[in-house]
Every structure is written in structure tokens, then in C-alpha cells.
Design a protein around this motif. Structure first.
Motif, short mmCIF file in Angstrom:
data_model
loop_
_atom_site.label_atom_id
_atom_site.label_comp_id
_atom_site.label_asym_id
_atom_site.label_seq_id
_atom_site.Cartn_x
_atom_site.Cartn_y
_atom_site.Cartn_z
N SER A 197 -12.78 7.87 -85.14
CA SER A 197 -13.38 9.17 -85.46
C SER A 197 -12.39 10.04 -86.23
CB SER A 197 -13.87 9.88 -84.20
OG SER A 197 -12.97 9.70 -83.15
N ALA A 198 -11.09 9.94 -85.92
CA ALA A 198 -10.09 10.72 -86.65
C ALA A 198 -9.99 10.27 -88.11
CB ALA A 198 -8.72 10.61 -85.97
N VAL A 199 -10.09 8.96 -88.33
CA VAL A 199 -10.04 8.43 -89.70
C VAL A 199 -11.23 8.95 -90.50
CG1 VAL A 199 -10.29 6.31 -91.07
CG2 VAL A 199 -8.68 6.37 -89.15
N ALA A 200 -12.41 8.91 -89.89
CA ALA A 200 -13.62 9.39 -90.57
C ALA A 200 -13.51 10.90 -90.86
CB ALA A 200 -14.85 9.11 -89.70
N ARG A 201 -13.00 11.65 -89.89
CA ARG A 201 -12.89 13.10 -90.04
C ARG A 201 -11.90 13.47 -91.14
NH1 ARG A 201 -12.14 14.03 -84.72
NH2 ARG A 201 -9.90 13.87 -85.01
N ARG A 202 -10.77 12.76 -91.14
CA ARG A 202 -9.73 13.04 -92.13
C ARG A 202 -10.24 12.73 -93.55
NH1 ARG A 202 -5.69 15.96 -93.91
NH2 ARG A 202 -3.90 14.84 -94.74
N TYR A 203 -10.97 11.64 -93.67
CA TYR A 203 -11.51 11.28 -94.98
C TYR A 203 -12.51 12.34 -95.44
CZ TYR A 203 -13.50 8.59 -98.80
OH TYR A 203 -13.91 8.17 -100.05
N GLU A 205 -12.60 15.45 -94.64
CA GLU A 205 -11.81 16.64 -95.00
C GLU A 205 -11.28 16.56 -96.43
OE1 GLU A 205 -9.44 17.49 -90.96
OE2 GLU A 205 -8.17 17.39 -92.76
N LEU A 206 -10.68 15.40 -96.76
CA LEU A 206 -10.02 15.25 -98.05
C LEU A 206 -11.00 14.93 -99.17
CD1 LEU A 206 -6.82 13.23 -97.04
CD2 LEU A 206 -7.00 15.66 -97.54
N ALA A 207 -12.03 14.14 -98.85
CA ALA A 207 -12.94 13.68 -99.90
C ALA A 207 -14.18 14.57 -100.01
CB ALA A 207 -13.36 12.23 -99.63
N GLY A 208 -14.43 15.36 -98.96
CA GLY A 208 -15.63 16.18 -98.97
C GLY A 208 -16.90 15.35 -98.89
N ALA A 209 -16.77 14.12 -98.37
CA ALA A 209 -17.93 13.23 -98.23
C ALA A 209 -17.79 12.47 -96.94
CB ALA A 209 -17.99 12.25 -99.41
N THR A 210 -18.89 12.25 -96.25
CA THR A 210 -18.79 11.56 -94.97
C THR A 210 -18.71 10.05 -95.17
OG1 THR A 210 -21.17 11.47 -94.72
CG2 THR A 210 -20.04 13.36 -93.72
N ALA A 211 -17.93 9.42 -94.29
CA ALA A 211 -17.78 7.96 -94.31
C ALA A 211 -17.28 7.55 -92.94
CB ALA A 211 -16.79 7.55 -95.39
N SER A 212 -17.73 6.40 -92.47
CA SER A 212 -17.23 5.89 -91.18
C SER A 212 -15.83 5.33 -91.40
CB SER A 212 -18.14 4.79 -90.67
OG SER A 212 -18.01 3.66 -91.51
N ALA A 213 -15.11 5.07 -90.29
CA ALA A 213 -13.79 4.46 -90.41
C ALA A 213 -13.89 3.11 -91.11
CB ALA A 213 -13.16 4.31 -89.02
N ALA A 214 -14.98 2.38 -90.83
CA ALA A 214 -15.17 1.08 -91.47
C ALA A 214 -15.35 1.25 -92.98
CB ALA A 214 -16.37 0.35 -90.87
N ASP A 215 -16.10 2.31 -93.37
CA ASP A 215 -16.25 2.61 -94.81
C ASP A 215 -14.89 2.91 -95.43
OD1 ASP A 215 -19.01 2.46 -94.53
OD2 ASP A 215 -19.26 4.65 -94.32
N VAL A 216 -14.09 3.73 -94.72
CA VAL A 216 -12.78 4.10 -95.25
C VAL A 216 -11.92 2.85 -95.44
CG1 VAL A 216 -10.65 5.39 -94.80
CG2 VAL A 216 -12.86 6.41 -94.22
N ALA A 217 -11.97 1.96 -94.44
CA ALA A 217 -11.21 0.71 -94.55
C ALA A 217 -11.68 -0.09 -95.76
CB ALA A 217 -11.38 -0.12 -93.27
N GLY A 218 -12.99 -0.16 -95.93
CA GLY A 218 -13.55 -0.91 -97.06
C GLY A 218 -13.14 -0.31 -98.40
N ARG A 219 -13.22 1.02 -98.48
CA ARG A 219 -12.85 1.68 -99.74
C ARG A 219 -11.36 1.55 -100.01
NH1 ARG A 219 -16.73 7.13 -99.36
NH2 ARG A 219 -18.59 5.91 -98.85
N LEU A 226 -7.71 7.69 -102.26
CA LEU A 226 -7.83 8.62 -101.14
C LEU A 226 -8.04 7.87 -99.82
CD1 LEU A 226 -7.75 11.64 -100.69
CD2 LEU A 226 -10.25 11.68 -100.91
N ALA A 227 -8.92 6.89 -99.86
CA ALA A 227 -9.18 6.09 -98.65
C ALA A 227 -7.91 5.36 -98.24
CB ALA A 227 -10.31 5.10 -98.90
N GLY A 228 -7.16 4.88 -99.21
CA GLY A 228 -5.91 4.18 -98.93
C GLY A 228 -4.92 5.08 -98.24
N ARG A 229 -4.87 6.31 -98.69
CA ARG A 229 -3.95 7.28 -98.09
C ARG A 229 -4.32 7.58 -96.64
NH1 ARG A 229 -3.74 13.59 -99.86
NH2 ARG A 229 -2.91 14.31 -97.87
N VAL A 230 -5.62 7.81 -96.40
CA VAL A 230 -6.10 8.10 -95.04
C VAL A 230 -5.81 6.92 -94.12
CG1 VAL A 230 -8.17 8.52 -93.66
CG2 VAL A 230 -7.84 9.76 -95.81
#
Lengths: 312, 312
Positions: A197-203, A205-219, A226-230
Motif C-alpha cells: 500500500s505504501a508503494v501504491a501511495r507513493r507512486y 503522490e509522485l505520478a498523480g495517477a493510481t496504480a497498485s504495487a504490482a502495477d508499479v513493479a511492472g512499470r 518514476l516507477a523505478g524510483r518508487v
């Protein structure tokens, strides 16, 4: 494990009661599963209704075992939150709604069987340590990373419970004093930086778009900066938390489970490298992915019930 | 504890070997001290000479016991660093100069007695938990704050050793990611911020004048602003470290020992308040000063030797 005689037809009724669903099974003394089923928890109905469902599902499983010619000998139940295992009481399970529920007694009375109550992550750790990814090790730290982060320190197959049933709360150790506020009220807890949930929230915040932690990992894997940084921030903080765990527990093997561990090598590879960097005089633990998936809690509840039989 | 018969004349030879001195005693099975003596370690002579002194002092104590009509039944030795208690080997004790010294075997052979080797802080924790400030509690964390910081997690009178003899290294958990470099090579370890040497170093940095941690404590108490700031920084970081310890271990009682604990209420009072602030959903541990002073290690070495007799 209890090794029964050949043709052992004993089974344990096991339930892992989570905020959204219950994983339930009939488990043989050797850890193999005779039958598994799942039910919604529907916690919004209130704790009394959830307890009634737990009792009804457990009773139904015991009946099913008997109908199949097996002998139910005990029942194990796992719940999240703060669990007093010695007293058999679910002290505080926020997402299930339990507050001081004497679940062991209730289940035992309904089924007419010996019962055991355990903490979901601690019994999951027992299962991973005895039957799963920690099988070869005597000192195991099981870390479950999902909506929250919690751990179980398992030595020789038993999980440390602590003085008040709250040992292993690795999600609530300080890793970033200037970091985000945690749900527990403090600032900079591991859970506030590295949970799914923290990964999703941080993304967001920074991207201004919602994504699950799995999405962030995929991106991140696809090269999105940006996803790489998070992802990196979460992995670095997680490595700090695991290094603290190693300093205090000194284990052979760390087993990483929970939803975030589904990212596989994308989590484990950089995490292993970051943990390696942080080991100075300490022996580096082996870092492995959990092997039992979301069945760990249910299997662990069964093991806890079998253990309680041995101690009677 | 082993309760001997009335008129029990058994004693244990106990040595706590530190970087500067050895605390040595003849200890009765009830934990009372028949005789105590101290010797310089003089580590600069090299490990072989130190080992020879350990053996000579232990032999002398056994002779003294016999001369006094007592019966030496075992010998316990405590050393700092990394200790493999199962193998009886001093794996790595930087300030004594030991590297893989099979001290248990050497002592046992010289004295012709069963011997046990333990880690100084872990056996100190055993002594505080059984005979000292943690006597009433089942789950104790003993934290020794001196030149370094280390801890012993003692449950039901036994200290957790870990997979490689390195459990309890609370001095090397991250508390200040942007903090000073630690002797271990990492940045921001608790020991680099809150140990007696860190307090002295920080004061020297800010004041441009040297002062011991005790001096800094005294000046802070006298109202010197700079000393007060350095002391507060150390206490705050220490509270962060103890909060992490509580999250992972969940103890009843934390016993604070080592040189810095000699500051008494000036350390314990603000530390207790700062720890209280950091407890969210956790049960707050009782925070108390160590009761056995610098004899804890020697008494703990005796307890370890007695325990090893019971297991034979």
C-alpha cells in the motif's frame, strides 16, 4: 510433524481468517491437504457474525472429514492483529473486527475438539519454516509484505510470541525518521515506506495517477523512471529493515512472502544486493521467496493444532 | 538455579574476560559469591598470552576453592564479540584479540572440569534476568551501553544466541540514516549515536573540547546547553532503538546497563518518556536500571556453567 501409523486417517480442521477471506482446509498430520475451501469473511457484518461463520465453517469441515472416513482430531485457527496464544484470545484484529474474542474456547466447544489459536503471520512462518522455503534452516525470519508488513521469528519450528503476543512487528520499526506517517501514528515505520500500500501511495503522490504495487513493479520493469524510483526506495528501506532484523535475530534464512513477494526476482534480486551491502560484521542470511503462497497461514494453523495435541 | 543440599559446598569458577580487565569469582549454585578477584587482560600481549592468563587465573581459582574446603564443579567463561556457544569457540573478539579460540575445550582440559563459554552481554543478560533487575519478568531485554551497545534477549532465563552467535546486536541497527559513520562501516547505527563513546565524540565535535560521556551528563544536568543537546540527541536515538527492539521482541522488561547507565535517572527518566512517546499499539515495557553492575558478566558465566551441568 506427527507421523501417524500407516493408513493414518486423522485430520486437523484449519482456518486462516483474514480481513477479506477465510482459507480453510482439512490437513493430514504430515502436512498434506485432504480438502481446501474458501469463504468470504465479510467483516462489515460485525465480529459476532464473523465468529459464527468461523464456527459454522469449522463445524462443516469436521462433518465433511467424518463423512469421508477421516477422524478430525483438533482445530487450528489463525487470525491477524494481536493474539494471546497462551490464553487463546484474539485480543485485537482491526481488519476482522475482533476485540478480546476467546476464539479457542468457542471453537473447541462447538467442535468438541482440542483447539489452538494463532497469529496469522506467526503460523505462516511456522509453515514456511517447517514445510516451505525455510525447511533446511533452524533459524528463520518469515516476513510477510502486503497491505502491512509483519514477521515471524521461528527457531526450531516454533515462533516467538513475545510477552504480550506482539513479537515480530517488523513493519513498525523506524527506517526513515523523516519519512511518511504510518497508520500506527508514528513517522518513518518500515510499513509506511515498503508495504504494497505504501508503494501504491507513493507512486500516486509522485505520478498523480493510481496504480497498485504490482502495477508499479511492472512499470519499473518496463523501464518507467518514476516507477523505478518508487520501487528502489521501497527496496532500500526494506533492506534497512531486514538488516535490523538480522542484527537482532541472527537467522540463517529470511523467507519473503505476502503480496509484494509475487514480484519474484524483481523484488528478491535487488533486495538481496541491498541487504548484502548492509552486512558488515554480520553473517548474511539466505534470502528466499516464500513457497506456500497464501496457504501458509492455513497450514500453519494446522501445525499449531497438531503441536497442541503433542503437548497434551 | 541448581538448589544443592543444605551445606552445599559446590562452587563454579567464573571469568568475564574484557578488553581491559577480567572479573573473576567463585560462585555458589544459589548465585552468591564466595570469592571475587580482578586481573588486567593486557590484550596488547596477544591472544596466546591472554589465553594463558585465563587458564592460569581459572586454575588458581579452582585451587583456592579446594583450599577453602569447596568443590569446584564447573567453569564458565564470558568473552565479548562473536561467540559460538554451541561449539565453545571465541570466534571473533576484537578488543581481546581472539580469533577462533576453542576456549571451552582449553579451559576444560586445564581444569579437568566441565566448562561453558558465553558471550559477555548475553550472560550478563542471563544474570540480570535471573538474579538482577529483570527477576520478576519472563521476557527481558538487557541492553548494555558503554563504548559499544549490545543487547541480550532473555526468555525464561535463557538468552537467544542466533544462528551464528550474533543475536542481539542492537548497537548496529539503523536509527539515523543521515547520522555519523559507525565503527562497523555503516552509517547511522545506534552505537554511532548513543554509545558513551559517541556521546563524548559528538560533544567534542560541537564544543571543541574533550569530555567523557559522564562529563557530558554532568554538564547537561548542570544546565550547559550544548551538553544538554548532545545528551538529548543520544537519548532520542536510544529510544528509537529500544522501540525497534520492543517491536521485534515484545518484552516485559528492559534492563539498561553498561557505563552510560551509571547516569541513573538522568538517563532512565528521559529515556522512559521518549520510549513512551514511541509506543503506539505496542505494550510498553518496564524500563529499569541494571542491578548487578559490572559483575553481571561474571555471574552470568557462572549461571551458564551451572546450566551446562544440568544438561549433562
Amino acid at each position: 510433524m506427527t507421523d501417524g501409523p500407516p493408513g493414518d486417517d486423522r485430520v486437523v480442521v484449519a482456518l486462516d481468517v483474514g480481513g477479506t477471506g477465510m482459507k480453510c482446509a482439512l490437513v493430514r498430520p504430515d502436512g498434506s491437504v485432504l480438502h481446501a475451501e474458501r469463504h468470504p469473511t465479510d467483516a462489515g457484518r460485525g465480529p459476532d457474525a464473523v465468529v459464527e461463520t468461523v464456527l459454522a465453517v469449522a463445524g462443516g469441515l469436521a462433518d465433511r472429514a467424518r463423512a469421508a472416513g477421516s477422524i478430525p482430531v483438533a482445530c487450528g485457527v489463525a487470525v491477524p492483529g494481536v493474539v494471546d496464544e497462551a490464553a487463546g484470545v484474539a485480543v485485537w484484529s482491526a481488519n476482522v473486527g475482533f476485540r478480546n474474542v476467546p476464539l479457542r474456547e468457542l471453537v473447541g466447544a462447538r467442535l468438541g475438539l482440542p483447539a489452538a489459536l494463532g497469529h496469522d503471520v506467526r503460523v505462516g512462518g511456522i509453515a514456511e519454516a517447517r514445510l516451505g522455503a525455510g525447511r533446511a534452516a533452524r533459524h528463520v525470519l518469515f516476513v510477510a509484505i502486503g497491505t502491512g508488513i509483519a514477521a515471524a521469528h521461528v527457531v526450531a519450528g516454533s515462533a516467538a510470541v513475545g510477552a504480550h503476543g506482539a513479537a515480530g512487528e517488523i513493519g513498525h520499526i523506524l527506517v526513515r525518521p523523516d519519512g511518511p506517517r504510518c497508520g500506527c501514528g508514528r513517522t518513518g515505520c518500515l510499513e509506511a515506506v515498503s508495504s504494497a500500500s505504501a508503494v501504491a501511495r507513493r507512486y500516486a503522490e509522485l505520478a498523480g495517477a493510481t496504480a497498485s504495487a504490482a502495477d508499479v513493479a511492472g512499470r519499473a520493469a518496463a523501464g518507467e523512471e518514476l516507477a523505478g524510483r518508487v520501487w528502489r526506495e521501497a527496496v532500500e528501506a526494506l533492506a534497512d529493515g531486514l538488516a535490523t532484523g538480522q542484527a537482532l535475530y541472527d537467522v540463517d534464512t529470511m523467507v519473503i512472502g505476502g503480496g509484494l513477494a509475487r514480484a519474484g526476482g524483481q523484488l528478491l534480486d535487488p533486495l538481496r544486493a541491498a541487504l548484502h551491502e548492509r552486512m558488515t560484521f554480520h553473517r548474511e542470511p539466505r534470502l528466499v521467496a516464500a513457497a506456500l503462497g497464501d496457504e501458509a497461514g492455513c497450514l500453519g494453523a494446522a501445525l499449531l493444532a497438531l503441536d497442541s495435541l503433542e503437548r497434551r
